[in-house]
Design a protein around this motif. Structure first.
Motif, short mmCIF file in Angstrom:
data_model
loop_
_atom_site.label_atom_id
_atom_site.label_comp_id
_atom_site.label_asym_id
_atom_site.label_seq_id
_atom_site.Cartn_x
_atom_site.Cartn_y
_atom_site.Cartn_z
N LEU A 40 0.84 -1.21 0.00
CA LEU A 40 0.00 0.00 0.00
C LEU A 40 0.87 1.26 0.00
CD1 LEU A 40 -2.27 -2.04 0.68
CD2 LEU A 40 -2.94 -0.61 2.59
N PHE A 146 -6.27 1.35 0.86
CA PHE A 146 -6.78 0.26 1.71
C PHE A 146 -6.58 -1.06 0.99
CE2 PHE A 146 -8.97 3.99 3.23
CZ PHE A 146 -9.08 3.80 4.61
N GLN A 153 -14.44 -3.91 4.88
CA GLN A 153 -13.98 -2.59 5.33
C GLN A 153 -13.84 -1.65 4.14
OE1 GLN A 153 -10.75 -1.89 8.34
NE2 GLN A 153 -9.50 -1.65 6.51
N ILE A 175 -4.53 -8.26 -2.41
CA ILE A 175 -4.04 -8.98 -1.22
C ILE A 175 -2.62 -9.51 -1.47
CG2 ILE A 175 -4.43 -10.97 0.30
CD1 ILE A 175 -7.40 -10.83 -0.40
N VAL A 176 -1.73 -9.26 -0.54
CA VAL A 176 -0.38 -9.81 -0.61
C VAL A 176 -0.35 -11.08 0.24
CG1 VAL A 176 2.07 -9.39 -0.09
CG2 VAL A 176 0.64 -7.55 -1.00
N ALA A 183 -2.87 -15.31 3.29
CA ALA A 183 -2.86 -13.84 3.23
C ALA A 183 -2.04 -13.29 4.38
CB ALA A 183 -4.29 -13.31 3.29
P1 AMP Z 1 -4.31 -3.36 9.54
O1 AMP Z 1 -3.01 -2.86 10.06
O2 AMP Z 1 -4.48 -4.84 9.64
O3 AMP Z 1 -5.50 -2.58 10.04
O4 AMP Z 1 -4.28 -3.10 7.97
C1 AMP Z 1 -4.02 -1.81 7.45
C2 AMP Z 1 -4.28 -1.84 5.97
O5 AMP Z 1 -3.45 -2.80 5.34
C3 AMP Z 1 -5.73 -2.23 5.62
O6 AMP Z 1 -6.20 -1.43 4.55
C4 AMP Z 1 -5.59 -3.67 5.22
O7 AMP Z 1 -6.60 -4.11 4.32
C5 AMP Z 1 -4.23 -3.66 4.54
N1 AMP Z 1 -3.68 -5.02 4.54
C6 AMP Z 1 -3.53 -5.85 5.60
N2 AMP Z 1 -3.06 -7.05 5.20
C7 AMP Z 1 -2.91 -6.96 3.86
C8 AMP Z 1 -2.47 -7.87 2.85
N3 AMP Z 1 -2.09 -9.12 3.13
N4 AMP Z 1 -2.45 -7.46 1.56
C9 AMP Z 1 -2.86 -6.19 1.24
N5 AMP Z 1 -3.29 -5.29 2.15
C10 AMP Z 1 -3.31 -5.67 3.43
#
Ligand code: AMP
Length: 280
Positions: A40, A146, A153, A175-176, A183
């Motif tokens: 991101l 995001f 979300q 998604i990574v 994931a």
């Molecule tokens: P979090 O710190 O878990 O609240 O995530 C912060 C942001 O990172 C959110 O927009 C999540 O959707 C994104 N995010 C978390 N894990 C991944 C992933 N594996 N791939 C892509 N985006 C992610």
């Protein structure tokens, strides 16, 4: 790169950048950063002059029995990851800076938060919408990034921005995953070795679903059954939900038509993991 816990300083810095004609991106996170977060930041870096990352474990989006206290935190490591990704500013407020003693200004929404994660985490999305609204006011960026990892979300934030006329563009990012398909998630650190090995079942069950969809299956129930069957074969997996909904309004559908979200939440041991596929 600066790290600030101050709303005032962060807002002033962003205002100054904007007055210089610079474009600003926001990447909201709860920290304990991994390659998902980094993707991101890197996209934000490419598309904007300045990148702000917020790191805030938001107590409002955790239920009373959830993992707020044990949620992993490591600001030093996060700082190094942000630096590497070319982030300009980290906003890392204390809870008291975000929520004063008589705080009651919640942002909430009907319909979209009721199903999927909202059904098993009743206060979660109210907390997310409230904190994201505050972040959008503190950091009036042109774009916010995001992950599709949290697909509900993403749908809720998009709807909130539309309904409440926030002047910000929401960018959804893919998604990574780990090499075996799991994931990436800050919560993966909770998994024991055996649980980690079995956690691949989430992605595998969704792959099974996509094979059916690609072969022409249109009945949501059939696709759901295939996912449940695959998950049921995994001894440590306990299904929270398997749902197929319209990605626009997060309501159940019978036939796979239009933008569709196949979303699952599964406990592996005591750790609740989520994954999904979006079919546009
Ligand atoms: P979090 O710190 O878990 O609240 O995530 C912060 C942001 O990172 C959110 O927009 C999540 O959707 C994104 N995010 C978390 N894990 C991944 C992933 N594996 N791939 C892509 N985006 C992610």
């Amino acid at each position: 790169m600066n790290i600030s816990g101050s709303i005032k300083d962060t807002r002033n810095q962003v205002k100054e950048w904007k007055s210089q004609g610079l474009s600003v991106a926001l990447v909201p996170t709860m920290g304990y950063l991994h390659d998902g977060h980094k993707s991101l930041m890197e996209r934000a870096r490419k598309e904007n002059d300045k990148v702000v990352v917020s790191i805030f474990v938001n107590p409002m989006q955790f239920g009373p029995q959830e993992d707020y206290d044990s949620y992993p935190r490591d600001l030093e490591r996060d700082g190094a990851i942000c630096q590497e990704a070319g982030v300009d500013w980290i906003f890392h407020p204390e809870v008291e800076e975000m929520y004063g003693p008589h705080f009651c200004g919640y942002v909430d929404m009907h319909t979209l938060p009721e199903k999927l994660c909202g059904a098993s985490r009743p206060v979660h999305f109210r907390g997310v919408q409230t904190v994201v609204s505050k972040l959008f006011h503190i950091i009036p960026a042109q774009r916010a990034y995001f992950g599709q990892k949290d697909a509900q979300q993403l749908a809720i934030i998009r709807r909130m921005v539309m309904d409440l006329d926030f002047d910000i563009e929401i960018i959804g990012c893919p998604i990574v995953r780990e090499a075996d398909g799991l994931a990436k998630s800050s919560r993966n650190t909770y998994l024991s070795r055996e649980e980690r090995a079995q956690a691949v079942i989430l992605n595998q069950s969704l792959e099974e679903a996509m094979r059916l969809v690609e072969a022409g299956e249109k009945e949501a129930e059939k696709v759901k059954e295939a996912i449940i069957k695959k998950l049921s074969g995994c001894p440590l997996a306990r299904i929270d939900y398997v749902e197929i909904v319209s990605f626009d309004n997060i309501q159940p559908i019978q036939r796979l038509e239009g933008p569709v979200l196949i979303a699952i939440a599964v406990y592996i041991g005591t750790t609740r993991l989520i994954d999904n596929r979006i079919i546009m």
